[in-house]
Motif scaffolding. Structure first.
Motif, short mmCIF file in Angstrom:
data_model
loop_
_atom_site.label_atom_id
_atom_site.label_comp_id
_atom_site.label_asym_id
_atom_site.label_seq_id
_atom_site.Cartn_x
_atom_site.Cartn_y
_atom_site.Cartn_z
N ARG A 1 0.87 -1.17 0.00
CA ARG A 1 0.00 0.00 0.00
C ARG A 1 0.91 1.22 0.00
NH1 ARG A 1 -2.32 -3.37 3.58
NH2 ARG A 1 -1.60 -2.27 5.44
N CYS B 1 1.51 -6.16 0.99
CA CYS B 1 0.34 -7.01 0.69
C CYS B 1 0.76 -8.37 0.15
CB CYS B 1 -0.55 -6.32 -0.34
SG CYS B 1 -1.15 -4.71 0.17
N SER C 1 3.58 2.82 -9.34
CA SER C 1 2.46 3.19 -8.47
C SER C 1 1.20 3.22 -9.31
CB SER C 1 2.73 4.55 -7.84
OG SER C 1 1.68 4.89 -6.98
N GLY C 2 0.28 2.32 -9.01
CA GLY C 2 -0.93 2.21 -9.80
C GLY C 2 -2.06 3.07 -9.26
N PRO C 3 -3.16 3.13 -10.00
CA PRO C 3 -4.30 3.95 -9.60
C PRO C 3 -5.06 3.37 -8.40
CG PRO C 3 -4.83 2.70 -11.56
CD PRO C 3 -3.37 2.46 -11.28
N ASP C 4 -4.77 2.13 -8.05
CA ASP C 4 -5.47 1.47 -6.95
C ASP C 4 -4.80 1.72 -5.60
OD1 ASP C 4 -3.21 0.08 -7.59
OD2 ASP C 4 -4.18 -1.86 -7.82
N ASP C 5 -3.92 2.74 -5.52
CA ASP C 5 -3.21 3.11 -4.29
C ASP C 5 -2.26 2.01 -3.82
OD1 ASP C 5 -2.67 5.19 -2.52
OD2 ASP C 5 -3.90 4.28 -0.96
N LEU C 6 -1.76 1.21 -4.77
CA LEU C 6 -0.77 0.19 -4.46
C LEU C 6 0.51 0.48 -5.24
CD1 LEU C 6 -2.90 -3.09 -4.67
CD2 LEU C 6 -2.17 -1.89 -2.61
#
Length: 84
Positions: free
Chosen positions: A15, A75, A42-47
């Motif tokens: 995360r 994760c 860094s993706g758009p899913d906050d990961l």
């Protein structure tokens, strides 16, 4: 410089958080595992997705992955040997 151990590809999903890169790279240093190459997406899913290439033995990699799993923001951790 001679490489010690086999080449490993380590994939880590975390995360997004302050100092997560510092904590991850600090573990590599603590277990004397030199990072040969690292890329972070860094993706758009906050990961954040870390792709890391290292040369190391099984024992050091096992200790390192056990400690990586203890970081709250981590994760997922996957390790692949050089035959990927």
């Amino acid at each position: 410089m001679e490489k010690k151990g086999e080449m490993r590809f380590i994939s880590i999903v975390t995360r997004n958080s302050l100092r997560v890169l510092q904590r991850i790279s600090g573990l590599f240093s603590r277990y004397s595992v030199n990072i040969e190459q690292m890329s972070i997406f860094s993706g758009p899913d906050d990961l954040s997705h870390f792709s890391i290439i290292v040369y190391s033995d099984d024992h050091s990699i096992q200790k390192l992955t056990n400690q990586l799993h203890k970081i709250i923001e981590v994760c997922d951790v996957r390790v692949v040997n050089h035959n990927f």
